[in-house]
Design a protein around this motif. Sequence first.
Motif, PDB file in Angstrom:
ATOM      1  N   LEU A   1      -9.924   7.243  -3.698  1.00 30.53           N
ATOM      2  CA  LEU A   1      -9.232   5.962  -3.496  1.00 30.53           C
ATOM      3  C   LEU A   1      -9.176   5.561  -2.017  1.00 30.53           C
ATOM      4  CD1 LEU A   1      -6.344   6.441  -6.073  1.00 30.53           C
ATOM      5  CD2 LEU A   1      -8.213   4.775  -6.224  1.00 30.53           C
TER       6      LEU A   1
ATOM      7  N   PRO B   1       0.834  -1.204   0.000  1.00 30.07           N
ATOM      8  CA  PRO B   1       0.000   0.000   0.000  1.00 30.07           C
ATOM      9  C   PRO B   1       0.871   1.257   0.000  1.00 30.07           C
ATOM     10  CG  PRO B   1      -0.824  -1.598   1.606  1.00 30.07           C
ATOM     11  CD  PRO B   1       0.514  -2.107   1.121  1.00 30.07           C
ATOM     12  N   PRO B   2       0.606   2.197  -0.912  1.00 27.84           N
ATOM     13  CA  PRO B   2       1.420   3.423  -0.962  1.00 27.84           C
ATOM     14  C   PRO B   2       1.191   4.289   0.277  1.00 27.84           C
ATOM     15  CG  PRO B   2      -0.153   3.325  -2.807  1.00 27.84           C
ATOM     16  CD  PRO B   2      -0.436   2.154  -1.950  1.00 27.84           C
TER      17      PRO B   2
ATOM     18  N   THR C   1      -7.115  11.138  -4.379  1.00 22.82           N
ATOM     19  CA  THR C   1      -6.678  10.395  -3.196  1.00 22.82           C
ATOM     20  C   THR C   1      -7.865  10.111  -2.270  1.00 22.82           C
ATOM     21  OG1 THR C   1      -4.515  11.460  -3.389  1.00 22.82           O
ATOM     22  CG2 THR C   1      -5.023  10.419  -1.280  1.00 22.82           C
TER      23      THR C   1
ATOM     24  N   ARG D   1       0.972   7.465   0.693  1.00 29.05           N
ATOM     25  CA  ARG D   1      -0.015   8.543   0.580  1.00 29.05           C
ATOM     26  C   ARG D   1      -1.444   8.015   0.773  1.00 29.05           C
ATOM     27  NH1 ARG D   1      -0.327  13.648  -1.542  1.00 29.05           N
ATOM     28  NH2 ARG D   1      -2.303  14.239  -2.504  1.00 29.05           N
ATOM     29  N   LEU D   2      -1.705   6.841   0.232  1.00 29.39           N
ATOM     30  CA  LEU D   2      -3.043   6.248   0.362  1.00 29.39           C
ATOM     31  C   LEU D   2      -3.316   5.857   1.815  1.00 29.39           C
ATOM     32  CD1 LEU D   2      -5.667   5.261  -0.931  1.00 29.39           C
ATOM     33  CD2 LEU D   2      -4.495   3.113  -1.493  1.00 29.39           C
TER      34      LEU D   2
ATOM     35  N   MET E   1      -6.230   7.295   4.262  1.00 27.36           N
ATOM     36  CA  MET E   1      -7.163   6.402   4.973  1.00 27.36           C
ATOM     37  C   MET E   1      -7.132   6.707   6.476  1.00 27.36           C
ATOM     38  SD  MET E   1      -6.188   2.867   2.916  1.00 27.36           S
ATOM     39  CE  MET E   1      -7.341   1.716   3.692  1.00 27.36           C
TER      40      MET E   1
END
Lengths: 300, 300
Positions: A118, A34-35, A115, A37-38, A42
Amino acid sequence: MTDFQTQLSGIAKAIEEELDAYLAAARLGGPGTPPDRLVAAMRHGSLNGGKRLRPLLVRQAAAVFGMDGAASLQAALAVELVHCYSLIHDDLPAMDDDDLRRGQPTVHKAFDEATAILAGDSLLTHAFALLAEEKCHPDAVVRVRLVAELAAGSGAGGMAGGQMRDIEGESQGFSEGEIALMQAMKTGALIRASVRMGAILGGADEKALAALTAYGEAAGRAFQLADDILDVTASTEAMGKATGKDAAAGKQTLVSRIGVDAATRHLGETVTEAIAALAGFGPQADGLRETARYFAARAH
Amino acid sequence: MTDFQTQLSGIAKAIEEELDAYLAAARLGGPGTPPDRLVAAMRHGSLNGGKRLRPLLVRQAAAVFGMDGAASLQAALAVELVHCYSLIHDDLPAMDDDDLRRGQPTVHKAFDEATAILAGDSLLTHAFALLAEEKCHPDAVVRVRLVAELAAGSGAGGMAGGQMRDIEGESQGFSEGEIALMQAMKTGALIRASVRMGAILGGADEKALAALTAYGEAAGRAFQLADDILDVTASTEAMGKATGKDAAAGKQTLVSRIGVDAATRHLGETVTEAIAALAGFGPQADGLRETARYFAARAH
């Protein structure tokens, strides 16, 4: 603190800790990584001091059957992930266009729209991942029932469909019945699912599940009524989000239709109805009773 | 028609029929009623003549263990709903901003952005609802494994995380390794999950699952290579969507890095690798072999 406040702060602490542990690249898993930034988005959209009322309902409904809070925590976390995803997407410019949520910038303001979309998609997806894990409940039959329940509560015939109806309502006239259906879906469906998921975790039989479903539906209406009353009567500061927005956006609520006084009376009746649905249960259902009373109290 | 084309048109027909039947208010279920506009948008974004390659992979992987196409159809439909949700969200203005998909207006053009976001959210949610149904597989243990697999393939460590990496790559330099990771997540993860879900449905043991996972990973790379090559070499008309967009958007692909000729050779090697992973299986794996070959053929 009252016993209810103790329960609420207890579940809030437990959910914050679980979110903090779960929302990390290594724990989220998947064939890739998982990146950052993501994951950060979250976390921003969920680790934000929410009241965690839906997890409390999962826990309290499971407690009716003697299940302790630790055993229902993973399912409670899944429900909260769905709630947080829905807030992130509802706040988007194409939806309610909110800049502020619980006193903080919304995810698309703190990051960007792509973002935020996502991050919401991912929280929704991982809610189901949590329910599929053995840690959620040792019996796979129970776990698939939880998946079905959460999907029904949050899908096209539940929360997402309710948000669609809410948007449609801004541009077309709604009857009181249509407002009630929209709210039963947009807010009520996930609250109903929370209570039912707790009952399923606890091993409720058909009759007990029906009673708790009736409680959940009344509790959902009470929660929404209280929220709509507060949108009219409370200040932005007290709410941590923009208020008075419903009227400004042309949103139709029961409060805009029948006024604050009648809505407050209706709220009291709805809380009574929720508590009446629990008549067949003993003191183990006191948590659910107190939560219903809290929905009335917060509107004052 | 070749045998492969017969299989492809067979699964496409079956999936179109299942989508048509499932995407109706009564079948979607939930505590409320799915709004017409939302159901219409979900249908627009999925009943659009897609090739249905991921459902084909589910079916072909299950067939390795002797499972017939009808028995794997519901899981195949779930994977396709996730694929369709991802296309709807990827096409949004905040993401790739595409107006055209398979020769038709994208969902946010045919409806609006809010509806497109909700339609994607709903398709994702209902994918998990489908996997939870007994119709998907009689054994709940299998069903929760499918839920876990689909969530891992489409979540933050899979497809959604890959889309995040793709967006980040537009504004920052990527190494070849970073491009490979992004593509393994964005496209590869769901293709890998499709193959694994078919294997799980079919009752694969650990060794067979590992072999099919290796096939799925190579097949995913081959599919993406073919897609990137076609983006450079094919016309918009032939593809039914805008081409040459990767370069225009500053998107980094292996093709932009090593050129079409080297990428085409690499594609051939990757297809060979995919087929080699199936060495332990007999003619029941011929479907998967033909699909790998098709990935190479479509780039010519």
